[in-house]
Design a protein around this motif. Structure first.
Motif, PDB file in Angstrom:
ATOM      1  N   PHE A 287      57.167  40.682  36.327  1.00 56.40           N
ATOM      2  CA  PHE A 287      57.021  41.151  34.941  1.00 56.40           C
ATOM      3  C   PHE A 287      55.762  42.009  34.857  1.00 56.40           C
ATOM      4  O   PHE A 287      54.819  41.814  35.625  1.00 56.40           O
ATOM      5  N   PRO A 288      55.719  42.923  33.889  1.00 52.46           N
ATOM      6  CA  PRO A 288      54.482  43.676  33.692  1.00 52.46           C
ATOM      7  C   PRO A 288      53.363  42.774  33.190  1.00 52.46           C
ATOM      8  O   PRO A 288      53.603  41.658  32.732  1.00 52.46           O
ATOM      9  N   SER A 289      52.145  43.263  33.287  1.00 47.30           N
ATOM     10  CA  SER A 289      51.004  42.539  32.728  1.00 47.30           C
ATOM     11  C   SER A 289      50.644  43.230  31.422  1.00 47.30           C
ATOM     12  O   SER A 289      50.253  44.392  31.416  1.00 47.30           O
ATOM     13  N   ASP A 290      50.795  42.500  30.318  1.00 48.00           N
ATOM     14  CA  ASP A 290      50.669  43.107  28.994  1.00 48.00           C
ATOM     15  C   ASP A 290      49.873  42.201  28.057  1.00 48.00           C
ATOM     16  O   ASP A 290      49.161  41.305  28.514  1.00 48.00           O
ATOM     17  N   ARG A 291      50.081  42.367  26.782  1.00 46.30           N
ATOM     18  CA  ARG A 291      49.284  41.579  25.826  1.00 46.30           C
ATOM     19  C   ARG A 291      49.563  40.084  25.973  1.00 46.30           C
ATOM     20  O   ARG A 291      48.697  39.245  25.793  1.00 46.30           O
ATOM     21  N   ARG A 292      50.807  39.724  26.351  1.00 41.50           N
ATOM     22  CA  ARG A 292      51.124  38.300  26.522  1.00 41.50           C
ATOM     23  C   ARG A 292      50.387  37.738  27.743  1.00 41.50           C
ATOM     24  O   ARG A 292      49.991  36.575  27.770  1.00 41.50           O
ATOM     25  N   THR A 293      50.210  38.571  28.748  1.00 35.50           N
ATOM     26  CA  THR A 293      49.480  38.153  29.951  1.00 35.50           C
ATOM     27  C   THR A 293      48.011  37.949  29.590  1.00 35.50           C
ATOM     28  O   THR A 293      47.366  36.992  30.044  1.00 35.50           O
ATOM     29  N   ARG A 294      47.506  38.873  28.770  1.00 28.52           N
ATOM     30  CA  ARG A 294      46.105  38.750  28.339  1.00 28.52           C
ATOM     31  C   ARG A 294      45.898  37.426  27.586  1.00 28.52           C
ATOM     32  O   ARG A 294      44.977  36.672  27.881  1.00 28.52           O
ATOM     33  N   GLU A 295      46.833  37.114  26.668  1.00 25.55           N
ATOM     34  CA  GLU A 295      46.759  35.857  25.906  1.00 25.55           C
ATOM     35  C   GLU A 295      46.763  34.654  26.845  1.00 25.55           C
ATOM     36  O   GLU A 295      45.969  33.730  26.706  1.00 25.55           O
ATOM     37  N   PHE A 296      47.674  34.694  27.820  1.00 23.92           N
ATOM     38  CA  PHE A 296      47.815  33.570  28.743  1.00 23.92           C
ATOM     39  C   PHE A 296      46.535  33.368  29.547  1.00 23.92           C
ATOM     40  O   PHE A 296      46.008  32.254  29.641  1.00 23.92           O
ATOM     41  N   LEU A 297      46.025  34.456  30.104  1.00 26.27           N
ATOM     42  CA  LEU A 297      44.827  34.327  30.943  1.00 26.27           C
ATOM     43  C   LEU A 297      43.624  33.867  30.110  1.00 26.27           C
ATOM     44  O   LEU A 297      42.786  33.093  30.590  1.00 26.27           O
ATOM     45  N   ALA A 298      43.568  34.312  28.860  1.00 28.14           N
ATOM     46  CA  ALA A 298      42.473  33.858  27.987  1.00 28.14           C
ATOM     47  C   ALA A 298      42.611  32.352  27.756  1.00 28.14           C
ATOM     48  O   ALA A 298      41.640  31.599  27.857  1.00 28.14           O
ATOM     49  N   ALA A 299      43.835  31.888  27.489  1.00 27.51           N
ATOM     50  CA  ALA A 299      44.048  30.450  27.256  1.00 27.51           C
ATOM     51  C   ALA A 299      43.689  29.645  28.498  1.00 27.51           C
ATOM     52  O   ALA A 299      43.219  28.516  28.410  1.00 27.51           O
ATOM     53  N   MET A 300      43.892  30.230  29.658  1.00 22.18           N
ATOM     54  CA  MET A 300      43.592  29.537  30.913  1.00 22.18           C
ATOM     55  C   MET A 300      42.105  29.611  31.256  1.00 22.18           C
ATOM     56  O   MET A 300      41.690  29.177  32.332  1.00 22.18           O
ATOM     57  N   GLY A 301      41.325  30.224  30.378  1.00 19.30           N
ATOM     58  CA  GLY A 301      39.883  30.299  30.615  1.00 19.30           C
ATOM     59  C   GLY A 301      39.503  31.331  31.648  1.00 19.30           C
ATOM     60  O   GLY A 301      38.433  31.250  32.261  1.00 19.30           O
ATOM     61  N   ARG A 302      40.369  32.296  31.902  1.00 17.10           N
ATOM     62  CA  ARG A 302      39.983  33.336  32.860  1.00 17.10           C
ATOM     63  C   ARG A 302      40.385  34.721  32.352  1.00 17.10           C
ATOM     64  O   ARG A 302      41.177  35.442  32.989  1.00 17.10           O
ATOM     65  N   PRO A 303      39.789  35.096  31.213  1.00 16.47           N
ATOM     66  CA  PRO A 303      40.114  36.410  30.634  1.00 16.47           C
ATOM     67  C   PRO A 303      39.781  37.563  31.590  1.00 16.47           C
ATOM     68  O   PRO A 303      40.427  38.613  31.530  1.00 16.47           O
TER      69      PRO A 303
END
Ligand code: MIC
Ligand code: SF4
Length: 639
Positions: free
Chosen positions: A224-240
């Motif tokens: 999948f592409p890396s997009d705004r949903r990926t940004r949200e996920f990585l932020a939630a995982m503590g690794r923005p």
């Protein structure tokens, strides 16, 4: 014309070859992962290479497949993995922390990175834009030593998603739909790259469910592409900081395109005994189940388990239905606990298991004799559950919870309102401190072994002529689970090739081992897609240890083919697939191996007859087979 996402990542990592589909390419590998069941062999091979420290950006050694510790073998393996990780500079994930793919997605995967893992479901990390592929343990060991990973340049298929999931349909139904359409052979030589307006409607864990089970299509990987949903996920995982935007160029070209309208999907199930035997759940109305299992690297995320908990809340599963829940990671458990969602599961009668593969690889949780089990897993091969005559159906977590509640399948139209869409909290609790990070230098670390950890013996070169009997003839879609089963008893022997070899083909033919021991060597004949499924190189090593010198099939699965080459077994293909019917078990084949040319055709002797076979080996691969395997050819190269 612009580049698609897959080609962008490949171009950035290309060390040899050109991006022409089917041609061999070599890729620089940024990250590797192993799990315990394939990891011990991978590290034994890595140690044999004499490299002081891993040369990747990140390598992680997970323990998730066998954590039963019945007797000394399994805990010895864990200790060996912990000490090799410290010695050679890997991150170690102790038993019980979670399932490798779920943990990798949550903690380490990054968009745009290449990742290979000694597990066929490594493409899970494609859910956040990694080019993540399953490989044999030896290929992973080589990548850790800084060598490129070689594979045929895949075709890239654009999967255009439109609409959004409605009602009880879930991400699992997207991949089940694709499997029903394309079959377990439909993805061979391909990468499925997801695009279109529907992509934005899916969270990273939902995307990961889809890329995970792309393995069942036989695909090289899915992404999948890396997009705004990926940004949200990585932020939630503590690794923005892990985030980077990564998409196909707007005018990118693809070798093929398919479209899926998410609006039209309904809950689906894969029937026994193949993941592509897909039907609408409604058609199974009335089918009683004795067991429901929620978990595995496909569906064990926070959102999956929360959906199950909300469906089961304040209800009780019938006592005749055994409900097993294995969360994907301790982070998932902590998130559920924080929201009071463990209680509804326990109160509904669920048995909360450790955060491991568990029943998915037959580590307990086998169904009753002749039982029907609804599982959120990715594979339902015959016997894989540990009960030979059980019938396993693959479904989403939402379907599994509904089936559990009623003790049977029913029409989703009767399930009432689905819970509201589940989003990740802005910040998930961290479990980072559970990983063991390696010391600056591992030179002082002692690698601890046990008596069941047996170094690999050296295999001799391929003889000039192979004259051997067909000791086994099998049909289409034979899996590596058929070639060398998993389960608690056999998986405990993964670091001991002589011992595990006693189980080669045991599920298909109990007499095979005795026959080949008697003959000294032999040939196996297969149908289409021979060796699909698990990446376990034991399915090549075990047969080779016993004396299998060649496999002749209609077609072969990518990872297993590579494993055969890596251990010096000659992979041959029938020129005319109808010739399959001319070969019988017990016949003698005469192969003038010295006359084989890369990609060439050769007539071989079949008793008093002749038959045309071909190979799809590159010159390098043929050299490896001739040398008796990759370890021999690496040794020879190092002089
Ligand atoms: C599987 O799902 O079959 C496994 C068990 O994870 C295998 C790896 C193994 O056999 O150790 C896989 O998928 O590669
Ligand atoms: Fe583990 Fe099952 Fe996933 Fe394989 S498919 S990694 S056994 S959870």
């Amino acid at each position: 014309m612009g580049l698609n996402l897959t080609r962008k990542i490949i171009a950035e990592h290309l060390v040899s070859g050109s991006m022409t589909p089917g041609q061999e390419i070599g890729l620089r590998i940024d990250q590797t992962l192993t799990q315990d069941a394939t990891g011990t062999m991978a590290y034994l091979q890595f140690e044999a290479m004499g490299v002081e420290r891993v040369r990747t950006e990140l390598s992680v050694s997970y323990v998730d497949h066998n954590t039963l510790q019945m007797g000394f073998r399994n805990p010895d393996d864990h200790r060996y993995l912990r000490t090799t990780a410290a010695r050679y500079g890997l991150v170690f994930s102790p038993p019980g922390t979670g399932i490798c793919h779920q943990l990798h997605l949550e903690n380490f995967a990054r968009p745009g990175k290449t990742l290979i893992g000694s597990d066929s479901h490594t493409p899970t990390s494609g859910g956040l834009g990694s080019l993540a592929m399953g490989a044999g343990g030896l290929s992973v060991a080589l990548a850790m030593a800084g060598e490129p990973y070689f594979l045929p340049m895949p075709e890239v298929v654009r999967v255009r998603l439109t609409g959004r999931l409605k009602g009880w349909a879930a991400a699992k139904d997207v991949i089940l739909h694709l499997l029903g359409r394309l079959t377990v052979k439909g993805g061979v030589g391909k990468v499925f790259e997801f695009a279109g307006p529907g992509v934005d409607t899916l969270s990273v864990p939902e995307r990961a469910t889809i890329t995970n089970m792309g393995a069942e299509l036989g695909a090289t990987t899915s992404i999948f592409p890396s997009d705004r949903r990926t940004r949200e996920f990585l932020a939630a995982m503590g690794r923005p900081d892990g985030f980077s935007l990564l998409e196909a160029d707007p005018d990118a070209g693809y070798e093929a395109e398919i479209e899926i309208d998410l609006d039209r999907l309904t809950p689906l199930a894969a029937q026994p005994h193949m993941p592509d035997r897909v039907v609408p759940v409604a058609e199974l109305d009335g089918l009683e189940v004795s067991q429901v299992a929620i978990g595995s690297c496909t569906n064990s995320s926070y959102a999956d388990l929360k959906a199950a908990a909300l469906i089961l809340k304040d209800r009780r599963v019938p006592p005749e239905t055994d409900l097993l829940v294995s969360p994907g990671s301790k982070q998932v458990v902590k998130m559920l606990a924080a929201e009071g969602l463990v209680e509804p599961l326990l109160d509904a009668g669920a048995r909360l298991l450790e955060c491991t593969c568990g029943p998915c690889i037959g580590m307990g949780g086998s169904p009753v004799s002749g039982g029907v089990s609804a599982r959120t897993f990715n594979r339902n091969f015959e016997g894989r559950s540990g009960t030979q005559d059980a019938r396993v159906y693959l479904v989403s977590a939402q379907t599994a919870a509904n089936v559990a509640l009623r003790g049977r399948f029913s029409d989703p139209a009767s399930w009432g309102e689905p819970p509201a869409r589940i989003e990740l909290p802005e910040k998930a609790p961290s479990i980072r401190r559970l990983f063991v990070f390696p010391p600056e230098s591992g030179l002082g670390v002692e690698v601890l072994r046990g008596p069941n950890i047996v170094a690999l013996k050296e295999f001799p070169r391929l003889p000039e002529t192979i004259r051997a009997k067909v000791l086994l003839k099998v049909g289409d879609d034979v899996t590596t689970d058929h070639i060398l089963p998993a389960g608690a008893q056999i998986t405990a022997l993964r670091s001991n090739i002589p011992a595990i070899s006693e189980y080669v083909f045991s599920r298909l033919d109990q007499g095979f081992v005795a026959r080949i021991k008697d003959a000294g060597q032999g040939i196996v004949v297969g149908g289409e897609n021979y060796g699909q499924g698990s990446s376990r190189e034991h399915a090549a090593l075990g047969p080779r240890h016993l004396g299998v010198r060649a496999v002749l099939a209609k077609s072969m699965a990518r990872i297993h083919r590579a494993n055969l080459i890596n251990f010096g077994v000659l992979p041959l293909l029938l020129v005319d697939k109808n010739d399959y019917d001319r070969i019988s078990q017990g016949q003698e084949l005469g192969i003038a191996a010295s006359e084989i040319t890369p990609g060439g055709v050769l007539e071989i002797g079949l008793d008093r007859d002749r038959i045309a076979v071909r190979n799809d080996l590159t010159a390098k691969e043929l050299d490896i087979v001739r040398a008796g395997g990759l370890l021999n050819s690496v040794r020879a190269r190092q002089g």
